[in-house]
Design a protein around this motif. Sequence first.
Motif, mmCIF file in Angstrom:
data_model
loop_
_atom_site.group_PDB
_atom_site.id
_atom_site.type_symbol
_atom_site.label_atom_id
_atom_site.label_comp_id
_atom_site.label_asym_id
_atom_site.label_seq_id
_atom_site.Cartn_x
_atom_site.Cartn_y
_atom_site.Cartn_z
ATOM 1 N N ASP A 137 0.815 -1.228 0.000
ATOM 2 C CA ASP A 137 0.000 0.000 0.000
ATOM 3 C C ASP A 137 0.843 1.270 0.000
ATOM 4 O OD1 ASP A 137 -2.307 -1.582 0.107
ATOM 5 O OD2 ASP A 137 -2.198 -1.683 2.293
ATOM 6 N N LEU A 138 1.840 1.316 -0.873
ATOM 7 C CA LEU A 138 2.616 2.548 -1.011
ATOM 8 C C LEU A 138 1.740 3.642 -1.608
ATOM 9 C CD1 LEU A 138 6.035 1.330 -2.506
ATOM 10 C CD2 LEU A 138 5.677 2.322 -0.237
ATOM 11 N N PRO A 139 1.778 4.832 -1.071
ATOM 12 C CA PRO A 139 1.019 5.932 -1.692
ATOM 13 C C PRO A 139 1.697 6.337 -3.001
ATOM 14 C CG PRO A 139 2.373 6.767 0.096
ATOM 15 C CD PRO A 139 2.499 5.272 0.140
ATOM 16 N N PRO A 140 0.966 6.969 -3.907
ATOM 17 C CA PRO A 140 1.591 7.421 -5.153
ATOM 18 C C PRO A 140 2.601 8.533 -4.883
ATOM 19 C CG PRO A 140 -0.656 8.225 -4.998
ATOM 20 C CD PRO A 140 -0.480 7.259 -3.875
ATOM 21 N N ALA A 141 3.653 8.541 -5.663
ATOM 22 C CA ALA A 141 4.669 9.587 -5.545
ATOM 23 C C ALA A 141 4.385 10.691 -6.552
ATOM 24 C CB ALA A 141 6.059 9.012 -5.799
ATOM 25 N N LEU A 142 4.823 11.885 -6.252
ATOM 26 C CA LEU A 142 4.757 12.985 -7.214
ATOM 27 C C LEU A 142 6.094 12.983 -7.952
ATOM 28 C CD1 LEU A 142 3.105 15.408 -8.222
ATOM 29 C CD2 LEU A 142 4.353 16.821 -6.575
ATOM 30 N N ALA A 143 6.090 12.430 -9.156
ATOM 31 C CA ALA A 143 7.365 12.189 -9.823
ATOM 32 C C ALA A 143 7.204 12.129 -11.337
ATOM 33 C CB ALA A 143 7.963 10.872 -9.314
ATOM 34 N N ALA A 173 11.295 -0.314 -0.731
ATOM 35 C CA ALA A 173 10.489 0.901 -0.825
ATOM 36 C C ALA A 173 9.585 0.994 0.385
ATOM 37 C CB ALA A 173 9.657 0.901 -2.104
ATOM 38 N N GLU A 174 9.480 2.196 0.948
ATOM 39 C CA GLU A 174 8.613 2.429 2.093
ATOM 40 C C GLU A 174 8.279 3.900 2.159
ATOM 41 O OE1 GLU A 174 10.755 1.388 5.601
ATOM 42 O OE2 GLU A 174 12.453 2.697 5.153
ATOM 43 N N SER A 175 7.140 4.231 2.757
ATOM 44 C CA SER A 175 6.767 5.632 2.945
ATOM 45 C C SER A 175 7.178 6.068 4.344
ATOM 46 C CB SER A 175 5.259 5.818 2.752
ATOM 47 O OG SER A 175 4.526 5.038 3.672
ATOM 48 N N LEU A 176 7.671 7.281 4.434
ATOM 49 C CA LEU A 176 8.125 7.819 5.713
ATOM 50 C C LEU A 176 7.803 9.307 5.742
ATOM 51 C CD1 LEU A 176 9.622 7.124 8.354
ATOM 52 C CD2 LEU A 176 11.753 7.812 7.218
ATOM 53 N N GLY A 177 6.818 9.680 6.568
ATOM 54 C CA GLY A 177 6.402 11.073 6.604
ATOM 55 C C GLY A 177 5.786 11.487 5.279
ATOM 56 N N ASP A 178 6.300 12.567 4.702
ATOM 57 C CA ASP A 178 5.775 13.045 3.422
ATOM 58 C C ASP A 178 6.628 12.574 2.242
ATOM 59 O OD1 ASP A 178 8.031 14.510 3.935
ATOM 60 O OD2 ASP A 178 7.182 16.453 3.384
ATOM 61 N N ARG A 179 7.461 11.564 2.477
ATOM 62 C CA ARG A 179 8.341 11.053 1.434
ATOM 63 C C ARG A 179 8.166 9.546 1.240
ATOM 64 N NH1 ARG A 179 12.696 14.355 -0.457
ATOM 65 N NH2 ARG A 179 12.041 16.502 -0.128
ATOM 66 N N ILE A 180 8.497 9.094 0.050
ATOM 67 C CA ILE A 180 8.621 7.664 -0.230
ATOM 68 C C ILE A 180 10.089 7.396 -0.502
ATOM 69 C CG2 ILE A 180 8.006 5.767 -1.769
ATOM 70 C CD1 ILE A 180 5.422 7.189 -2.380
ATOM 71 N N ASN A 181 10.659 6.476 0.235
ATOM 72 C CA ASN A 181 12.067 6.136 0.082
ATOM 73 C C ASN A 181 12.222 4.862 -0.743
ATOM 74 O OD1 ASN A 181 12.883 8.316 1.608
ATOM 75 N ND2 ASN A 181 12.934 7.168 3.520
ATOM 76 N N ILE A 229 16.581 6.923 -2.641
ATOM 77 C CA ILE A 229 15.937 7.955 -3.460
ATOM 78 C C ILE A 229 14.664 8.373 -2.733
ATOM 79 C CG2 ILE A 229 14.850 8.458 -5.677
ATOM 80 C CD1 ILE A 229 16.523 6.060 -6.794
ATOM 81 N N ALA A 230 14.624 9.605 -2.282
ATOM 82 C CA ALA A 230 13.463 10.120 -1.558
ATOM 83 C C ALA A 230 12.608 10.955 -2.499
ATOM 84 C CB ALA A 230 13.901 10.947 -0.356
ATOM 85 N N LEU A 231 11.349 10.541 -2.690
ATOM 86 C CA LEU A 231 10.418 11.253 -3.557
ATOM 87 C C LEU A 231 9.260 11.798 -2.731
ATOM 88 C CD1 LEU A 231 10.208 8.622 -6.453
ATOM 89 C CD2 LEU A 231 11.537 10.749 -6.453
ATOM 90 N N CYS A 232 8.678 12.907 -3.175
ATOM 91 C CA CYS A 232 7.533 13.486 -2.483
ATOM 92 C C CYS A 232 6.297 12.616 -2.721
ATOM 93 C CB CYS A 232 7.257 14.895 -2.983
ATOM 94 S SG CYS A 232 8.554 16.084 -2.640
ATOM 95 N N ILE A 233 5.454 12.531 -1.706
ATOM 96 C CA ILE A 233 4.185 11.840 -1.852
ATOM 97 C C ILE A 233 3.202 12.782 -2.528
ATOM 98 C CG2 ILE A 233 2.206 10.887 -0.590
ATOM 99 C CD1 ILE A 233 4.125 9.814 1.487
#
Length: 236
Positions: A137-143, A173-181, A229-233
Amino acid sequence: MSPSVASTQPQSASLQQLQLETEALKKYLAAQKVIIASLERRVGRSLDTLDVHLQSLITTSEESALWYEHLHSMQNEVNSLCDLMSDTMLLQKLEAGKVEVKLEPLTLEPLLVAVSRHWRNPKDGSTNRLIYEIASDLPPALADQELVEAVLTDLLARSLKYSDAVSPVVLGAESLGDRINLRITAQRFAPAGSRDFATEIILCCRRIEVQRGEVTCQQHPDGLQTVTIALCIASH
């Protein structure tokens, strides 16, 4: 507040901003020097190698297998030079803001499967060394899908190529705060002892930074390395 104190505050803020911009410029210029020095060494070595093979072609009979070996080696060297020049040109375009970046909600699970499928199911009979550690259930990234795909493909290819044949590579891959790593852990991402991959490393970082992301590298006590690689959610 006295007029003198009020006027000093904007000046102080402007000076601080100027200092930050100067420091950023220094770091940029230092990175450019590293890239140029690396390019000079790599191009110089390639030209020397091409010259050696060319001399061998001249003195070797075209009927011999050795002649074709030298020709094949020359072709590989030319291909490597072309790839290096292509990466360098793309890096300069990214630095100049001339690459269109399409930021949109990106579902990561299908992308991670797609970029790793080739190594998860090797057709040459080799052992699968790639391990998945993907959170559900990874949230979508803004990428930008194309840029993210290019970085992941490059890092996976390098980690599997330059790590020992028995050393696994972990794609996580995992979500952490407002980022997906997104993280890749491997023994090596470049040939052992080589430091002449500045262009590829900085290109990887710039491809992510133009998406408001960040790339970091962590060295572990056991000798393994993790590139994150840290991407914005994407906002809902």
